[in-house]
Every structure is written in C-alpha cells, then in structure tokens.
Design a protein around this motif. Structure first.
Motif, PDB file in Angstrom:
ATOM      1  N   PHE A 171       0.826  -1.213   0.000  1.00 13.97           N
ATOM      2  CA  PHE A 171       0.000   0.000   0.000  1.00 13.97           C
ATOM      3  C   PHE A 171       0.855   1.256   0.000  1.00 13.97           C
ATOM      4  O   PHE A 171       0.577   2.211  -0.737  1.00 13.97           O
ATOM      5  CB  PHE A 171      -0.917  -0.018   1.225  1.00 13.97           C
ATOM      6  N   PHE A 195      -3.731  -3.266  -0.235  1.00 14.25           N
ATOM      7  CA  PHE A 195      -5.035  -2.620  -0.319  1.00 14.25           C
ATOM      8  C   PHE A 195      -6.105  -3.439   0.412  1.00 14.25           C
ATOM      9  O   PHE A 195      -7.017  -2.880   1.020  1.00 14.25           O
ATOM     10  CB  PHE A 195      -5.445  -2.421  -1.784  1.00 14.25           C
ATOM     11  N   ILE A 254      -6.635  -2.549   4.070  1.00 16.32           N
ATOM     12  CA  ILE A 254      -7.165  -1.231   4.467  1.00 16.32           C
ATOM     13  C   ILE A 254      -8.663  -1.368   4.688  1.00 16.32           C
ATOM     14  O   ILE A 254      -9.491  -1.018   3.836  1.00 16.32           O
ATOM     15  CB  ILE A 254      -6.834  -0.163   3.405  1.00 16.32           C
ATOM     16  N   ASN A 255      -8.997  -1.906   5.844  1.00 17.95           N
ATOM     17  CA  ASN A 255     -10.391  -2.166   6.199  1.00 17.95           C
ATOM     18  C   ASN A 255     -10.720  -1.491   7.535  1.00 17.95           C
ATOM     19  O   ASN A 255      -9.947  -0.674   8.040  1.00 17.95           O
ATOM     20  CB  ASN A 255     -10.637  -3.675   6.274  1.00 17.95           C
ATOM     21  N   LYS A 310      -8.436   7.533   2.627  1.00 20.54           N
ATOM     22  CA  LYS A 310      -9.735   7.301   1.999  1.00 20.54           C
ATOM     23  C   LYS A 310      -9.758   7.880   0.579  1.00 20.54           C
ATOM     24  O   LYS A 310     -10.279   7.252  -0.347  1.00 20.54           O
ATOM     25  CB  LYS A 310     -10.835   7.946   2.845  1.00 20.54           C
ATOM     26  N   CYS A 347      -7.695   5.574  -1.677  1.00 26.16           N
ATOM     27  CA  CYS A 347      -8.408   4.317  -1.959  1.00 26.16           C
ATOM     28  C   CYS A 347      -9.512   4.549  -2.990  1.00 26.16           C
ATOM     29  O   CYS A 347      -9.724   3.720  -3.895  1.00 26.16           O
ATOM     30  CB  CYS A 347      -8.995   3.741  -0.677  1.00 26.16           C
ATOM     31  N   LYS A 348     -10.220   5.651  -2.877  1.00 24.90           N
ATOM     32  CA  LYS A 348     -11.274   5.970  -3.841  1.00 24.90           C
ATOM     33  C   LYS A 348     -10.677   6.162  -5.227  1.00 24.90           C
ATOM     34  O   LYS A 348     -11.225   5.689  -6.234  1.00 24.90           O
ATOM     35  CB  LYS A 348     -12.020   7.233  -3.408  1.00 24.90           C
ATOM     36  N   SER A 388      -7.863   4.879  -6.334  1.00 24.28           N
ATOM     37  CA  SER A 388      -7.320   3.600  -6.809  1.00 24.28           C
ATOM     38  C   SER A 388      -8.403   2.604  -7.184  1.00 24.28           C
ATOM     39  O   SER A 388      -8.150   1.660  -7.945  1.00 24.28           O
ATOM     40  CB  SER A 388      -6.414   2.986  -5.733  1.00 24.28           C
ATOM     41  N   SER A 389      -9.617   2.772  -6.663  1.00 27.10           N
ATOM     42  CA  SER A 389     -10.694   1.804  -6.900  1.00 27.10           C
ATOM     43  C   SER A 389     -11.111   1.740  -8.369  1.00 27.10           C
ATOM     44  O   SER A 389     -11.779   0.799  -8.779  1.00 27.10           O
ATOM     45  CB  SER A 389     -11.926   2.156  -6.046  1.00 27.10           C
ATOM     46  N   VAL A 442      -9.830  -2.679  -4.188  1.00 28.18           N
ATOM     47  CA  VAL A 442      -9.605  -2.138  -2.844  1.00 28.18           C
ATOM     48  C   VAL A 442     -10.661  -2.733  -1.930  1.00 28.18           C
ATOM     49  O   VAL A 442     -11.715  -3.188  -2.386  1.00 28.18           O
ATOM     50  CB  VAL A 442      -9.684  -0.595  -2.825  1.00 28.18           C
ATOM     51  N   HIS A 443     -10.384  -2.728  -0.644  1.00 24.40           N
ATOM     52  CA  HIS A 443     -11.358  -3.281   0.302  1.00 24.40           C
ATOM     53  C   HIS A 443     -12.561  -2.342   0.365  1.00 24.40           C
ATOM     54  O   HIS A 443     -12.413  -1.120   0.464  1.00 24.40           O
ATOM     55  CB  HIS A 443     -10.722  -3.431   1.684  1.00 24.40           C
ATOM     56  N   SER A 454     -12.879   0.570   2.952  1.00 24.85           N
ATOM     57  CA  SER A 454     -12.183   1.855   2.806  1.00 24.85           C
ATOM     58  C   SER A 454     -13.020   2.890   2.068  1.00 24.85           C
ATOM     59  O   SER A 454     -12.723   4.086   2.126  1.00 24.85           O
ATOM     60  CB  SER A 454     -10.854   1.664   2.069  1.00 24.85           C
TER      61      SER A 454
END
Length: 422
Positions: free
Chosen positions: A116, A167, A170-171, A201, A204-205, A207-208, A213-214, A217
């Motif tokens: 990550f 990733f 990241i929960n 956050k 992660c958004k 990268s989604s 991603v989990h 996140s």
C-alpha cells in the motif's frame, strides 16, 4: 477487435503545425478513447497512410524520436489488452484513462502484490500532474505534503505491527488500529488523525477505478474523525487595549503588537502578513498563500495610524511572534482563566484544559478574532467568508467563536429592533 489509430490535427495558433492524437476503440457502441500524444510536427511531415513521421523530411531529425514514442504507445495498448483479458476485469474508459495517464507520466502501474505505501508513493509522484476537482487548479504543495506525511505514518504503523500492508488490509480493523496508533503512540490530536485518514480514503477511492480495494475503505464507517477546536478570540475591547498601550520602551514588543493589529483587522493568515508590502487607496490586495485566492480588504483606521507613525513593522517569524504576543497580553492583563487548547511545552502535543488566556493566544487568534467580531457585529456572513476564504457557511460557523448566550443576544436584538423596543 480493438483498434488503435493515429491522426494529426492542425493547431489553432499555427495551421502549418499539427498535434498527433491517438484514437483507441475497444468495443462496438462505446465511444473511443481519444488523447493527444503531446507530439507536434509540421503537417507535411506526417505520413497519413503509415501514421508516422516521414523519413525523408527535415522533421526526421526529431521524427525518429517521435516514431519511437508512437511504437511505445502501441506496445502499451497491446500489453493493456492482454493484462485485462488475463485478469478478467472489465475494460472501461476510466481504467484506460488512468492506465494511459500513468504510462504517459512514466509512473509504473501498481501490481496486485505491491504494498500500500509503495502504491501511495507512486500516487504522490503523480499528484503534481492532477487537477483538484474543487478548485479546478493543480493539486497544491500543501496537499502533496499532507499525503507524504500520511504515507510516513502508515509506513511507521506497518513496521510497528511487522507487516507490509496491501489494499486488501485497508479495512475497518486497520481504521481502528491506525487511529489508536496515531493517538496513543504519537499523541496526535483528533483533527490531525482525521486528516491522515482522509488522505487514505481519498487514495483508496482514486485507486478503486483500476484496482481491487477493500470495500470498507470506501464506506461511511471508514469515517474521518473531527472535533471542534478549543480556540479563543480577542474582542474589540481587548484589541483596543493592545492597540493603545505604549511600547516605546520595548520596541520588540511594539513591533509584534503592530503585526497583531494588522492581523486582527485584516483576517490574513500569518503566512500572508509579510506580503502586505503596500496599501493603496484604502485597500490591501494580495494573493493568499494557502488558497491562492485573491483577496481585497479595506484598511482599518488602527492600521492606518500604525503606518503613519512607523510604516510597516519589521519582519518577525511565526515562532517569535507567538512567544512574544503571550508576554504582551500578560503585561496587559489579558489573563483570565478560559477553556481552550494549547501545545504543551513539555510534550509538544496539544492539550485541552483551563489556562490563562494569554497562554492560548497565537498568530491564528488574529484571524479568528477578525471573523468572530465581524459576525457578532452583524456583518454579512458571506462577505466575511469572501475575505477569510471559507468555502461553506457550515465550516465558517464552526470556525468562529460565538457562545450560545451571544447567539441568543443576537436574536433578542433582532426581535427588539423588529418590534421597536430599542
């Protein structure tokens, strides 16, 4: 069958020069992905059939390099198709756009097993090329530094638990453990902790769009913690006390007092004070460092008097200002015990409690006092926000310091005026 073609389009400023663009089509009925390659050549140097720079022209001196880049773009899309087919992921415009952007900027795409923090480091390298959706401007240096600090703390956290975060890690469990780590191990304030969670956050958004991603996140339970700041302000009586005091026997105190008056009646951040080199026609106009917005502020009579007597104060560091202003306010008796927060001299961490008011005063007190006093004087909220740079009224109302009794007094005054009782 996916197809990739290249074409040339004349530039608006020079019709003899053309921009080489690509067109990638991968699915019938879906609008193709189009993008400029960033390469410009004379129109007569482009071979329409071969879709390359001609070899027998004067442009070939640089055309060889341009053709090499076109070949790299072809290889990129070939590899992209193979990767998506083998992974079974959906081939979308957003995914293609992001992958091409990374390729074009020379940033390697994250691999499935990449850590990550390594992925976040690549994102940070990419940030200077991105546009902030809110401001429509390039991502600020302040934001980039925030992400760098966030990545530093995530790296420290994963080392403390002897693992390499992915990733999928990241929960919500990470969310709770990371916040606890920041607050207990590093003694960080809630708002500081919340800022780092917000960066995670956001990443992660982002990268989604092309990475698994989990889901935690992206959920509302992966919350950004915030607390109301325990700050104080100076009312107009206290400001007059500071302005009227004679510091002729202590020039250093007098110099800091002058800067404080400028801050109290302009609402500028301390980082912008020294940009106030001159004031014309009763106004000061400057570009603010944090928001890069242009602000125009009328000159208060107390500032005018300072400029008439002593001109602009001598430059002073923020650290020096904060140290001396506490002594200035102590000397003036601004020492009532109030609830607030300060940075502990022993631990260098934020602490909340009851302290003499002078110990809680800093350069930022000037800006908060400016906004609070104008609001209490019934000056239009939106006009104050234009000067302070607050984007929303809710954030502004959290920023100012008005007690429930003061809000009640404002309502009583409104009713008294309406029904002519005063």
């Amino acid at each position: 069958m996916p197809t990739l073609t290249f074409n040339i389009r004349p530039l608006k400023k020079n019709q003899n020069i053309g921009s080489i663009n690509l067109r990638y089509s991968w699915k019938k009925g879906v609008s193709p992905f189009r993008k400029s390659t960033g390469l410009n050549v004379p129109l007569n140097s482009w071979d329409l059939k071969k879709e390359r720079v001609k070899k027998n022209t004067e442009a070939y001196a640089y055309g060889k390099k341009f053709n090499a880049k076109i070949e790299k773009i072809i290889d990129f899309f070939d590899t992209l198709e193979k990767n998506y087919k083998s992974s079974g992921k959906e081939f979308t415009r957003a995914a293609i756009s992001l992958d091409y952007h990374l390729f074009d900027k020379g940033v390697e795409k994250n691999t499935e097993n990449e850590g990550f923090t390594a992925s976040l480091a690549k994102y940070i390298d990419l940030l200077p090329t991105l546009i902030n959706k809110s401001t429509k401007k390039p991502v600020s240096k302040r934001t980039i530094q925030s992400f760098k600090t966030t990545n530093k703390y995530v790296d420290r956290f994963q080392k403390s638990v002897n693992t390499t975060l992915k990733f999928s890690d990241i929960n919500l469990d990470f969310h709770a453990a990371f916040m606890s780590y920041l607050q207990n191990e590093h003694k960080l304030a809630l708002n500081t902790t919340g800022g780092y969670v917000k960066d995670i956050k956001t990443f992660c958004k982002y990268s989604s769009r092309n990475k698994d991603v989990h889901s935690d996140s992206l959920s509302s339970e992966f919350f950004i913690v915030r607390e109301n700041t325990q700050a104080i302000y100076l009312d107009e009586k206290e400001i007059d006390l500071i302005y009227n005091h004679d510091f002729s026997e202590n020039p250093r105190y007098g110099n800091v007092r002058d800067w404080m008056i400028i801050g109290l009646w302009t609402g500028l951040r301390a980082s912008d004070w020294h940009k106030v080199e001159e004031m014309k026609n009763g106004f000061v106009t400057l570009k603010m460092q944090k928001t890069e917005g242009i602000v125009m502020i009328p000159i208060h009579w107390q500032i005018e008097e300072i400029l008439k007597k002593r001109k602009m104060p001598k430059p002073v560091s923020d650290v020096e200002f904060n140290r001396i202003i506490k002594k200035v306010c102590y000397e003036l008796g601004i020492t009532e015990i109030v609830h607030g927060s300060r940075r502990s001299p022993e631990t260098n961490r934020k602490e909340v409690g009851y302290f003499p008011k002078n110990l809680l005063i800093s350069s930022h007190t000037c800006r908060r006092s400016f906004a609070t006093n104008l609001y209490k004087a019934d000056f239009p909220t939106l006009s104050i926000m234009k000067i302070t740079g607050h984007k929303t009224e809710s954030s502004f109302l959290k920023y100012i310091k008005v007690t429930p009794r003061e809000h009640a007094d404002k309502l009583k005054k409104h009713w008294d005026l309406k029904y002519k009782k005063i």
